[in-house]
Design an enzyme around this catalytic site. Sequence first.
Site, short mmCIF file in Angstrom:
data_model
loop_
_atom_site.label_atom_id
_atom_site.label_comp_id
_atom_site.label_asym_id
_atom_site.label_seq_id
_atom_site.Cartn_x
_atom_site.Cartn_y
_atom_site.Cartn_z
N GLU A 43 -5.06 2.14 5.18
CA GLU A 43 -6.49 2.25 4.95
C GLU A 43 -7.04 3.20 6.01
O GLU A 43 -6.80 2.99 7.20
CB GLU A 43 -7.15 0.88 5.07
CG GLU A 43 -8.63 0.98 4.79
CD GLU A 43 -9.38 -0.36 4.78
OE1 GLU A 43 -8.74 -1.41 5.00
OE2 GLU A 43 -10.60 -0.31 4.58
N ARG A 270 6.06 -8.43 10.23
CA ARG A 270 5.30 -7.39 10.93
C ARG A 270 5.68 -7.36 12.40
O ARG A 270 6.28 -8.29 12.93
CB ARG A 270 3.80 -7.52 10.73
CG ARG A 270 3.15 -8.79 11.22
CD ARG A 270 1.72 -8.90 10.71
NE ARG A 270 0.84 -7.90 11.28
CZ ARG A 270 0.02 -7.13 10.56
NH1 ARG A 270 0.02 -7.20 9.24
NH2 ARG A 270 -0.78 -6.28 11.14
N LYS A 280 -6.67 -3.48 14.08
CA LYS A 280 -7.46 -2.25 14.07
C LYS A 280 -8.91 -2.54 14.47
O LYS A 280 -9.56 -1.70 15.08
CB LYS A 280 -7.42 -1.60 12.69
CG LYS A 280 -6.19 -0.73 12.51
CD LYS A 280 -6.36 0.24 11.34
CE LYS A 280 -5.84 -0.39 10.08
NZ LYS A 280 -5.83 0.51 8.92
P1 ATP Z 1 -6.30 -3.90 8.20
O1 ATP Z 1 -6.65 -5.13 8.91
O2 ATP Z 1 -7.31 -2.81 8.35
O3 ATP Z 1 -5.82 -4.09 6.77
P2 ATP Z 1 -3.58 -3.10 8.68
O4 ATP Z 1 -2.96 -3.03 10.03
O5 ATP Z 1 -3.02 -3.99 7.65
O6 ATP Z 1 -5.07 -3.39 8.99
P3 ATP Z 1 -3.28 -0.91 6.81
O7 ATP Z 1 -3.83 0.45 6.95
O8 ATP Z 1 -3.70 -1.73 5.66
O9 ATP Z 1 -3.67 -1.63 8.15
O10 ATP Z 1 -1.70 -0.88 6.93
C1 ATP Z 1 -0.89 -0.01 6.21
C2 ATP Z 1 0.50 -0.58 6.09
O11 ATP Z 1 1.04 -0.81 7.38
C3 ATP Z 1 0.52 -1.89 5.35
O12 ATP Z 1 1.57 -1.85 4.39
C4 ATP Z 1 0.81 -2.91 6.41
O13 ATP Z 1 1.56 -3.97 5.89
C5 ATP Z 1 1.58 -2.11 7.45
N1 ATP Z 1 1.39 -2.67 8.79
C6 ATP Z 1 0.22 -2.86 9.44
N2 ATP Z 1 0.42 -3.47 10.62
C7 ATP Z 1 1.76 -3.66 10.75
C8 ATP Z 1 2.60 -4.24 11.75
N3 ATP Z 1 2.08 -4.75 12.87
N4 ATP Z 1 3.93 -4.26 11.54
C9 ATP Z 1 4.45 -3.75 10.41
N5 ATP Z 1 3.72 -3.19 9.43
C10 ATP Z 1 2.39 -3.15 9.59
#
Ligand code: ATP
Length: 570
Positions: A43, A270, A280
């Site tokens: 996002e 994660r 974020k």
């Molecule tokens: P938000 O709270 O804004 O949704 P987010 O960290 O999930 O934050 P995204 O931009 O939706 O952000 O994440 C993009 C991809 O990165 C998603 O597929 C998510 O699962 C993965 N991702 C985010 N944080 C992690 C993490 N700490 N470890 C592994 N993958 C992650």
Amino acid sequence: MVENKDCETPEVSKGLNFVEQIVADDLKAGKNGGRLNTRFPPEPNGYLHIGHAKAICMDFGVAEKFGGTCNLRFDDTNPIKEDTEYVDAIREDIHWLGFDWADREYYASDYFPQLYDLAVRMIKEGKAYVDDQTSEQIAAQKGTPTTPGTDSPYRSRSVEENLDLFERMNAGEFEEGSRVLRAKIDMASSNMHFRDPIMYRIIKHPHHRTGNKWNVYPMYDFAHGQSDYFEGVTHSICTLEFVPHRPLYEYFVKELADETYCPRQIEFNRLNLTYTVMSKRKLLQLVKEGLVAGWDDPRMPTISGMRRRGYTARAIRNFIDRIGYTKIEEAMISVSLLEHAVREDLNAIATRGMAVINPVKVVITNYPEGTTEMVEMENNPEDANAGTHSMPFSREIYIERDDFMENPPKKFFRLAPDGEVRLKGAYIIKCTGVKKDADGNIEEIYCTYDPDSRSGLPGSQRKVKGTLHWVSAEHAVDASVRLYDRLFSVENPSAEADKDFRELLNPDSLVTIEGVKLEPFIAENARKGEKFQFQRIGYFTPDYDSTPEHPVFNRTIALKDSWEKAQGKK
Ligand code: ATP
Ligand code: MG
């Protein structure tokens, strides 16, 4: 699954992880016509962090491994938080990590027309309705995992009324929060996500790509699976918190898919790191409130921050490769493991040079005045092809203030009155006296040198316990260095529920030191992206603020893990 903690060379993990195994099995079974297409779906509401790097390595890595493709899809369904600045930063970071999506750059907003049409179709088929209740009322009717929810009083609206209201929602006739479109599924489902989830909400804020075209925006759950489907994604890999969303993902995808092609969601654990926050929302707060210098502040866990600090993409990828992917929620990975990977890579590639961080002058009284000789220094003992550079030596030099003690304890192998040390790459010197100011602080140290002890001469074989780094005073270039430490002073900042995370910031995470003395070779080569090892001190890289007139260096990392030692953990 921590492997090869101490291995010297980067290694690709052997065997397949569980996601790769699923992909291999699907390919073998000929699913989706034998195609493999993944996607990375950020996002654009912030910069990417090291957790995203784990997802990127998986999404792009598995596609690379099996000859498939990986799309970059911006999940831009909430215009309030999203911005093109983030889109650009995300692109740059993925490329820097070494992955490419060719021309497959997509946006969930590209699918708004198709998603809207699907919503209309579902209304017509009696599978969706407009709810006029507030979000509080809707939440109150949700029930609990053990008690069923309550039907909305608007659940049995006629198709005509629903169609009319939904169209008017999008025409901008109603205020934000006054109405939503919900899927009519099952208010008693044991899966809370099935209790008539929201499909669309009203948002009256210009979108960074579609402007004011839409007044309704799809929710993540109503956009993600369908976007996968529209793009032909076969394996939609995400993190474990999406496990409970999977049935809903499949429910909405089924509205579109058939037996010949259906995307499949797979979840992995994660990444959480000690001394780090990865939310974020919190990272944005640090940036907005000026608690760090920006998204790419070298203390941030962002990819851009790590790049600015001097971490290499290879070090990050090696780290991710070693921690691996599982289905088990891992509490915390030690940030020391990441730092280990950074040291390992920098040890292999960094150019060695000398810099004196806290200088004190040494006058070599028996060395001829006005003379400069050049000594040869190895650029990298780990790399036979790295060559050498020359460094000036003269009568006055700087050494570290800490490397001299007037009344040393036993086993102090550095410089002390009447003691001898070797100056790395040059001569053995002996301390003959000091000059102090009125307060008793040492201003200058006096030494004599042994002319036969120069590196390469027979006298250099003489046994001397200590070897110091040094810089010729006349030739030294003044620089600033920024010493970074962990941004948070507690191991798990997110676990301290009673405290605001901002109270847990390490007050000493940045210390700037002026008047650092560099050997000329380092100053001349202080270009963005260059990696240096300042002998005996650590790994450094020029900061973006660096200029030829005033070099500024970031300490990427100290040579040894002093933090763990200080905590008594090693
Ligand atoms: P938000 O709270 O804004 O949704 P987010 O960290 O999930 O934050 P995204 O931009 O939706 O952000 O994440 C993009 C991809 O990165 C998603 O597929 C998510 O699962 C993965 N991702 C985010 N944080 C992690 C993490 N700490 N470890 C592994 N993958 C992650
Ligand atoms: Mg997310």
